[in-house]
Design an enzyme around this catalytic site. Structure first.
Site, mmCIF file in Angstrom:
data_model
loop_
_atom_site.group_PDB
_atom_site.id
_atom_site.type_symbol
_atom_site.label_atom_id
_atom_site.label_comp_id
_atom_site.label_asym_id
_atom_site.label_seq_id
_atom_site.Cartn_x
_atom_site.Cartn_y
_atom_site.Cartn_z
ATOM 1 N N LYS A 90 -32.933 45.618 11.696
ATOM 2 C CA LYS A 90 -31.655 45.121 11.701
ATOM 3 C C LYS A 90 -30.758 45.224 10.716
ATOM 4 O O LYS A 90 -31.604 45.633 9.578
ATOM 5 C CB LYS A 90 -31.759 43.732 12.359
ATOM 6 C CG LYS A 90 -31.957 42.843 11.344
ATOM 7 C CD LYS A 90 -32.475 41.290 11.838
ATOM 8 C CE LYS A 90 -32.785 40.273 10.767
ATOM 9 N NZ LYS A 90 -33.604 39.309 11.544
ATOM 10 N N TYR A 143 -10.984 40.907 -16.765
ATOM 11 C CA TYR A 143 -10.224 39.952 -16.114
ATOM 12 C C TYR A 143 -10.525 38.700 -16.625
ATOM 13 O O TYR A 143 -11.531 38.346 -16.580
ATOM 14 C CB TYR A 143 -10.225 40.107 -14.762
ATOM 15 C CG TYR A 143 -9.664 41.200 -14.119
ATOM 16 C CD1 TYR A 143 -8.241 41.809 -14.164
ATOM 17 C CD2 TYR A 143 -10.460 42.042 -13.166
ATOM 18 C CE1 TYR A 143 -7.851 42.825 -13.569
ATOM 19 C CE2 TYR A 143 -9.956 43.169 -12.583
ATOM 20 C CZ TYR A 143 -8.806 43.452 -12.690
ATOM 21 O OH TYR A 143 -8.134 44.678 -12.112
#
Ligand code: PLP
Length: 367
Positions: free
Chosen positions: A37, A263
């Site tokens: 999956k 940042y």
């Protein structure tokens, strides 16, 4: 031609094969379902399934029906189990593509029956039962009703009973034996039916609770080289990590002490610092939570991430690594020289598990 990314996920099929052989041996007489999956936990569902099928794996598991159909269309001929239910309007796909459904309620069984009758096929259905996870599945008191409905509805045949462990990664937890005892009660109810397949063990069950292997084990994370509880070191004889992730140095720059990086200037250099700018960020599955705490490998040595991880860029401190230059290979996940960064290491830094790290990196980059 579309240029390729700086960043690349590498899949080591030899390691995948090694893990499969090791786990297959571990599973003894039980059948083996390879859980693929989430695009094989970021490793590539189709490619990994082909490798596993070529090495003898005959049963695959996915979450959604959509994944099952894609896997079948890729040429996989082995059994494919779809684990988490389906939209009733798509029930015909189980017959058309020969996929095994797990059902947990009567409306799904009715939809499957209608589809089976329409296609003229007999559909083998596994029932999902809840033994304490409190996720998908019926409790003990609901099982008989489902069994009666499978019998009553045309085109359906009962293939097995499935459940799932909540704590099998923890060898000390009593919850696994409690689940197993509860599963035995379901088996008692199902014992009137002929040749059902009982399955409950995930990687944790397979590795740590031999008595839980039943008729089939369902291994995911261990196939990709990780122990479910997380481990600091990779052991020579044990599971081998399958995925690695590399990038390249874009630019190298030297900044004076007292410079804010990235940042928000959340990192201020304490000394003249050499920074390597890397084209990897949270968009590439390198979590923003690795700001000021992640590490990467450059020239075989560990380099710390300084400042915030941006969407597509981050900065690594290479002050103590000689000769770093633009174009140098950088290992974000994997080994270089004597050093290795595992998904467990990254997971520990950002309070998650290897599963999520592998999905984030594997499913957001070119493989
Ligand atoms: C994901 C999953 C597995 C595999 O679990 P691992 O811990 O990765 O081995 C097995 N069964 C079900 C129902 C699952 O959802």
């Amino acid at each position: 031609m579309i240029p390729s990314s700086f960043n690349r996920v590498h899949i080591d099929y030899d390691a995948l094969r090694h893990n499969y052989v090791l786990l297959r041996k571990n599973a003894k007489e039980s059948s083996f379902l390879a859980m693929v999956k989430a695009d094989a936990y970021g490793h590539g569902m189709v490619e990994c399934s082909r490798v596993l099928e070529a090495n003898g794996c005959r049963i695959f598991g996915v979450a959604e029906l959509r994944e099952a159909v894609l896997l079948r269309q890729s040429g996989i001929t082995s059994a494919i189990y779809s684990m988490i239910g389906f939209d009733h309007k798509d029930a015909g796909c189980f017959c058309e593509f020969d996929i095994t459904p797990l059902a947990y309620d009567v409306p799904s069984l009715e939809a499957l029956s209608r589809a089976a009758v329409k296609s003229g096929k007999n559909l083998s259905v596994h029932l999902k039962v809840d033994t304490g996870m409190n996720r998908l599945g019926v409790y003990l008191e609901g099982l008989q009703d489902l069994l009666d409905n499978v019998k009553r509805l045309p085109g359906l045949q009962l293939g097995g009973l499935a459940s799932h462990f909540s704590c099998a990664d923890d060898r000390e937890s009593s919850s696994t034996s409690e689940s197993l005892a509860r599963f035995a009660e379901f088996q008692d109810i199902g014992s009137g039916e002929s040749s059902l397949m009982y399955h409950i063990a995930n990687s944790g069950g397979t590795l740590y609770f031999p008595e839980s292997r039943c008729d089939m084990v369902r291994c995911g994370i261990s196939l990709y080289g990780y122990y479910p509880e997380g481990r600091k070191n990779v052991e020579k004889e044990g599971l081998q990590p399958v995925m690695s992730f590399t990038t390249r140095v874009l630019q190298v720059k030297t900044v004076p002490a007292g410079s804010g990086v990235s940042y928000g200037h959340t990192y201020i250099t304490e000394r003249p610092t050499v920074l390597a700018v890397l084209p990897v960020g949270y968009e590439d599955g390198f979590s923003r939570r690795l700001s000021n705490c992640g590490e990467v490998l450059i020239r075989g040595k560990r380099a710390k991430i300084r400042g915030r991880v941006c969407m597509n860029l981050c900065m690594a401190d290479v002050t103590d690594i000689d000769g770093v230059a633009a174009g140098d290979e950088v290992v974000v996940l994997g080994s270089m020289g004597k050093e290795r960064i595992t998904a467990d290491e990254i997971a520990a830094r950002i309070d998650t598990i290897s599963y999520e790290v592998l999905c984030m990196i594997g499913n957001n980059n070119e493989r």
